[in-house]
Design a protein around this motif. Structure first.
Motif, PDB file in Angstrom:
ATOM      1  N   VAL A 157       0.838  -1.196   0.000  1.00  0.00           N
ATOM      2  CA  VAL A 157       0.000   0.000   0.000  1.00  0.00           C
ATOM      3  C   VAL A 157       0.874   1.248   0.000  1.00  0.00           C
ATOM      4  CG1 VAL A 157      -1.781   1.278   1.252  1.00  0.00           C
ATOM      5  CG2 VAL A 157      -1.828  -1.215   1.238  1.00  0.00           C
ATOM      6  N   LEU A 158       0.547   2.182  -0.880  1.00  0.00           N
ATOM      7  CA  LEU A 158       1.246   3.454  -0.945  1.00  0.00           C
ATOM      8  C   LEU A 158       0.243   4.555  -0.633  1.00  0.00           C
ATOM      9  CD1 LEU A 158       3.837   4.589  -3.527  1.00  0.00           C
ATOM     10  CD2 LEU A 158       1.970   6.110  -2.935  1.00  0.00           C
ATOM     11  N   ASP A 159       0.557   5.380   0.342  1.00  0.00           N
ATOM     12  CA  ASP A 159      -0.268   6.519   0.724  1.00  0.00           C
ATOM     13  C   ASP A 159       0.386   7.765   0.132  1.00  0.00           C
ATOM     14  OD1 ASP A 159      -1.100   8.865   2.336  1.00  0.00           O
ATOM     15  OD2 ASP A 159      -2.243   7.360   3.451  1.00  0.00           O
TER      16      ASP A 159
ATOM     17  N   THR B 162       5.287  14.968  -9.519  1.00  0.00           N
ATOM     18  CA  THR B 162       6.065  13.895 -10.141  1.00  0.00           C
ATOM     19  C   THR B 162       5.659  12.537  -9.578  1.00  0.00           C
ATOM     20  OG1 THR B 162       7.884  15.475 -10.395  1.00  0.00           O
ATOM     21  CG2 THR B 162       8.397  13.148 -10.761  1.00  0.00           C
ATOM     22  N   ILE B 163       5.400  12.471  -8.284  1.00  0.00           N
ATOM     23  CA  ILE B 163       4.922  11.212  -7.680  1.00  0.00           C
ATOM     24  C   ILE B 163       3.630  10.792  -8.361  1.00  0.00           C
ATOM     25  CG2 ILE B 163       3.987  10.147  -5.578  1.00  0.00           C
ATOM     26  CD1 ILE B 163       6.038  11.883  -3.986  1.00  0.00           C
TER      27      ILE B 163
ATOM     28  N   LYS C 276      -7.802   9.087  -5.065  1.00  0.00           N
ATOM     29  CA  LYS C 276      -6.438   8.682  -5.413  1.00  0.00           C
ATOM     30  C   LYS C 276      -5.438   9.107  -4.333  1.00  0.00           C
ATOM     31  CE  LYS C 276      -7.154   8.320 -10.350  1.00  0.00           C
ATOM     32  NZ  LYS C 276      -6.622   8.598 -11.668  1.00  0.00           N
ATOM     33  N   GLN C 277      -5.766   8.771  -3.091  1.00  0.00           N
ATOM     34  CA  GLN C 277      -4.874   9.055  -1.968  1.00  0.00           C
ATOM     35  C   GLN C 277      -4.091   7.823  -1.536  1.00  0.00           C
ATOM     36  OE1 GLN C 277      -4.188  12.164  -0.515  1.00  0.00           O
ATOM     37  NE2 GLN C 277      -5.157  12.622  -2.457  1.00  0.00           N
ATOM     38  N   ARG C 278      -4.662   6.641  -1.769  1.00  0.00           N
ATOM     39  CA  ARG C 278      -3.997   5.383  -1.404  1.00  0.00           C
ATOM     40  C   ARG C 278      -4.161   4.394  -2.549  1.00  0.00           C
ATOM     41  NH1 ARG C 278      -3.212   3.524   3.945  1.00  0.00           N
ATOM     42  NH2 ARG C 278      -4.188   1.570   3.388  1.00  0.00           N
TER      43      ARG C 278
ATOM     44  N   THR D  23       7.522  12.003   2.418  1.00  0.00           N
ATOM     45  CA  THR D  23       8.410  11.871   3.571  1.00  0.00           C
ATOM     46  C   THR D  23       8.998  10.467   3.687  1.00  0.00           C
ATOM     47  OG1 THR D  23       6.527  11.352   5.013  1.00  0.00           O
ATOM     48  CG2 THR D  23       7.218  13.670   4.880  1.00  0.00           C
ATOM     49  N   SER D  24       8.597   9.583   2.793  1.00  0.00           N
ATOM     50  CA  SER D  24       9.118   8.216   2.846  1.00  0.00           C
ATOM     51  C   SER D  24      10.547   8.174   2.316  1.00  0.00           C
ATOM     52  CB  SER D  24       8.237   7.268   2.027  1.00  0.00           C
ATOM     53  OG  SER D  24       8.454   7.481   0.645  1.00  0.00           O
ATOM     54  N   GLU D  25      11.262   7.173   2.737  1.00  0.00           N
ATOM     55  CA  GLU D  25      12.637   6.956   2.291  1.00  0.00           C
ATOM     56  C   GLU D  25      12.715   6.840   0.767  1.00  0.00           C
ATOM     57  OE1 GLU D  25      16.108   3.659   3.262  1.00  0.00           O
ATOM     58  OE2 GLU D  25      14.006   3.073   3.466  1.00  0.00           O
TER      59      GLU D  25
END
Length: 182
Positions: free
Chosen positions: A48-50, A73-74, A94-96, A56-58
């Motif tokens: 899962v990608l939020d 860009t994300i 389209k948040q998760r 702030t993710s690595e």
């Protein structure tokens, strides 16, 4: 010795974090990011990608070179991954999204291969046993997200190789099972 995730060279190249204006370069950049997202999620067995937490993710924030990938860009990367069938949105805003670093068909093939190799055809097992049982601890699908497991088993159902069911009094995932057919 545990292996650590190996970042591609461009992850430490500052322009990789800035959306390029040249269309050919941008296409290669987005392709590089798509490959990185899938490799990262596969390595860490994440599903899962939020989008709110992404910056702030690595993955999208390289502290070593002090660069963060922009939300625009994300979103372009996620659109590209969706067009390739590697993500599915959990919500309309389209948040998760669910990241599919292996397709449901690929998971289905791995699961069914295990079923055949372990003489589990014409038997029933719970979804919990498949994703967290002692018999599957060394399998690639061990720890698979429940959403992805159900998608994979759905593919097996379509092929007549499995039938999912739920106990009538089940209140959670523990009452869900599947019967495999030869």
């Amino acid at each position: 010795m545990a292996k650590t995730f190996e970042w591609p060279w461009q992850y430490n190249f500052p322009p990789f974090f800035t959306l390029q204006t040249n269309l050919d370069t941008r296409r290669k950049q987005i392709e590089g990011w798509c490959d990185l997202v899938l490799a990262f999620y596969k390595y860490h067995k994440r599903y899962v990608l939020d989008v709110t937490e992404a910056q702030t993710s690595e993955l999208f924030s390289n502290k070593k070179i002090d660069h963060i990938l922009g939300v625009k860009t994300i979103n372009l990367i996620l659109e590209e991954l969706q067009s390739k069938g590697n993500i599915e949105w959990e919500d309309k805003k389209k948040q998760r999204c669910f990241v599919m670093w292996r397709t449901p068909d690929e998971w289905a093939a791995l699961i069914f291969k295990w079923v055949q190799e372990n003489g589990m055809t014409d038997t029933v097992c719970t979804l919990f046993e498949l994703r967290a049982g002692d018999d599957t601890v060394n399998e690639e699908f061990y720890g698979i997200d429940m959403w992805m497991l159900k998608k994979a088993l759905g593919q097996l159902e379509l092929k007549g190789k499995a039938q999912m069911f739920e106990a009538p009094d089940a209140t959670d995932d523990s009452g869900q099972g599947v019967k495999f057919f030869s």
